[in-house]
Design a protein around this motif. Structure first.
Motif, PDB file in Angstrom:
ATOM      1  N   UNK A 250      -3.137   8.574   8.742  1.00  0.00           N
ATOM      2  CA  UNK A 250      -2.707   9.609   7.813  1.00  0.00           C
ATOM      3  C   UNK A 250      -1.475   9.244   7.014  1.00  0.00           C
ATOM      4  N   UNK A 251      -1.214   7.949   6.878  1.00  0.00           N
ATOM      5  CA  UNK A 251      -0.039   7.493   6.137  1.00  0.00           C
ATOM      6  C   UNK A 251      -0.352   7.150   4.694  1.00  0.00           C
ATOM      7  N   UNK A 252      -1.617   7.250   4.331  1.00  0.00           N
ATOM      8  CA  UNK A 252      -2.035   6.895   2.979  1.00  0.00           C
ATOM      9  C   UNK A 252      -3.174   7.822   2.578  1.00  0.00           C
ATOM     10  N   UNK A 253      -3.107   8.324   1.341  1.00  0.00           N
ATOM     11  CA  UNK A 253      -4.132   9.237   0.879  1.00  0.00           C
ATOM     12  C   UNK A 253      -5.463   8.573   0.611  1.00  0.00           C
TER      13      UNK A 253
ATOM     14  N   UNK B 100       8.877   6.094   1.186  1.00  0.00           N
ATOM     15  CA  UNK B 100       7.529   5.559   1.416  1.00  0.00           C
ATOM     16  C   UNK B 100       7.533   4.520   2.529  1.00  0.00           C
ATOM     17  N   UNK B 101       8.474   3.597   2.489  1.00  0.00           N
ATOM     18  CA  UNK B 101       8.517   2.536   3.494  1.00  0.00           C
ATOM     19  C   UNK B 101       8.884   3.072   4.873  1.00  0.00           C
ATOM     20  N   UNK B 102       9.710   4.110   4.916  1.00  0.00           N
ATOM     21  CA  UNK B 102      10.132   4.676   6.202  1.00  0.00           C
ATOM     22  C   UNK B 102       8.979   5.332   6.951  1.00  0.00           C
ATOM     23  N   UNK B 103       7.923   5.716   6.262  1.00  0.00           N
ATOM     24  CA  UNK B 103       6.772   6.341   6.931  1.00  0.00           C
ATOM     25  C   UNK B 103       6.136   5.379   7.938  1.00  0.00           C
TER      26      UNK B 103
ATOM     27  N   UNK C 223       4.952   3.665  -6.995  1.00  0.00           N
ATOM     28  CA  UNK C 223       5.904   2.613  -7.355  1.00  0.00           C
ATOM     29  C   UNK C 223       5.159   1.382  -7.874  1.00  0.00           C
ATOM     30  N   UNK C 224       5.584   0.801  -9.001  1.00  0.00           N
ATOM     31  CA  UNK C 224       4.910  -0.402  -9.502  1.00  0.00           C
ATOM     32  C   UNK C 224       5.251  -1.617  -8.642  1.00  0.00           C
ATOM     33  N   UNK C 225       4.246  -2.312  -8.166  1.00  0.00           N
ATOM     34  CA  UNK C 225       4.447  -3.479  -7.305  1.00  0.00           C
ATOM     35  C   UNK C 225       3.436  -4.554  -7.653  1.00  0.00           C
TER      36      UNK C 225
ATOM     37  N   UNK D 251       0.828  -1.209   0.000  1.00  0.00           N
ATOM     38  CA  UNK D 251       0.000   0.000   0.000  1.00  0.00           C
ATOM     39  C   UNK D 251       0.862   1.259   0.000  1.00  0.00           C
ATOM     40  N   UNK D 252       1.921   1.272   0.786  1.00  0.00           N
ATOM     41  CA  UNK D 252       2.787   2.447   0.844  1.00  0.00           C
ATOM     42  C   UNK D 252       3.498   2.695  -0.481  1.00  0.00           C
ATOM     43  N   UNK D 253       4.008   1.637  -1.096  1.00  0.00           N
ATOM     44  CA  UNK D 253       4.707   1.801  -2.368  1.00  0.00           C
ATOM     45  C   UNK D 253       3.749   2.190  -3.484  1.00  0.00           C
ATOM     46  N   UNK D 254       2.576   1.590  -3.501  1.00  0.00           N
ATOM     47  CA  UNK D 254       1.590   1.946  -4.516  1.00  0.00           C
ATOM     48  C   UNK D 254       1.179   3.411  -4.369  1.00  0.00           C
TER      49      UNK D 254
END
Length: 297
Positions: A294-297, A256-259, A74-76, A67-70
């Motif tokens: 609040x870590x993802x829109x 993104x992952x560090x969030x 980022x393509x995952x 979810x964070x990378x998307x």
């Protein structure tokens, strides 16, 4: 690795690689070499394939990474199969079968035992354990490691808050629990040496006075167990972190992952795993939790 000890072959190779990379950077700058954007690796390598073991904890952590990378563009994609253990998953990243997976500090060091050790410096120790091209990104606050816990009644009866308090319990206690046979679980001998505690390993999960459990085991919350602190550090650390192939670890992916790191505590990870154990999908569990913080829109 202690002072005065010659570096091992893996460390010498890393030092040589650093020198070569420095020379390449200097000559590249002289020739007008251009740096590639973060997405160039992803375009060349394809999407980052994220894998995990089959546990609820592993699957929901992998879903958090997805979810964070998307969300960062980022393509995952998720791996189509699960691995048998975190150690098997780590080996799959190193072998190139997947590009990213949740990993755990002590488990990884047992899986790749040939690196050097810098006491008190886990990032450097992990780096020396891993082959070049594989990165251990900064860990979350969450620990998957073993903890020792007691019931609230036992804690009140003997005034238990830390492992050191067990010495004053007034009788020999039994040690058991689902993680009592884990490589990271303290033995009666190690507890005696570190804390002067007299325990016997004859207890079962149902009868033991002191339970060895994984810190994210849902039983801790369900049964309102008291986790005893470990001031001496007899139990090794086991924080969860992203193990990633270097081509996928560009600045955007790292950011993104560090969030996740400060927000994902042991209690939070245990709650997420419990939700997945109860039947909710890892993706929905991860998405809801990230949005609530609040870590993802």
């Amino acid at each position: 690795m202690t002072s005065g000890t010659r570096p091992g072959p893996r460390l010498r190779l890393r030092l040589a690689a650093v020198a070569v990379c420095s020379l390449v950077l200097l000559t590249g700058c002289a020739a007008g070499a251009k740096s590639e954007p973060d997405t160039a690796h992803a375009d060349r390598q394809g999407p980052t394939v994220i894998g995990s073991d089959a546990s609820a904890e592993g699957r929901v952590t992998a879903a958090l990474y997805r979810e964070l990378l998307t969300g960062a563009g980022q393509p995952v994609r998720m791996a189509t199969t699960s691995y048998t253990s975190p150690a098997a998953t780590a080996r799959a990243v190193v072998a190139g079968r997947i590009g990213l997976a949740p990993a755990y500090e002590s488990t990884l060091l047992r899986t790749f035992p040939d690196g050097g050790t810098l006491p008190g410096n886990m990032p450097a120790t992990l780096s020396m354990a891993l082959p070049m091209g594989i990165d251990a990104l900064p860990p979350a606050a969450a620990e998957h490691g073993v903890v020792l816990a007691v019931t609230r009644a036992t804690a009140r009866r003997h005034g238990l808050h830390s492992l050191a308090d067990l010495a004053g319990a007034g009788r020999r206690l039994t040690l058991g629990g689902s993680a009592s046979g884990d490589p990271d679980a303290p033995t009666p001998a190690s507890l005696k040496k570190a804390y002067g505690v007299s325990v016997t390993g004859a207890g079962t999960s149902a009868t033991a006075d002191v339970l060895a459990l994984r810190g994210t085991d849902p039983v801790i919350t369900r049964d309102r167990l008291v986790v005893l602190t470990d001031p001496v550090g007899v139990i090794p650390p086991e924080h969860v972190f992203p193990l990633i192939q270097a081509p996928y670890a560009g600045p955007a992916a790292r950011k993104a992952l560090a969030r996740l790191n400060p927000a994902l505590t042991t209690d939070q990870l245990a709650a997420l795993a419990s939700s997945v154990d109860a039947g909710r999908s890892p993706a929905a569990t991860a998405r809801t939790w990230l949005r609530s913080r609040g870590l993802l829109g």
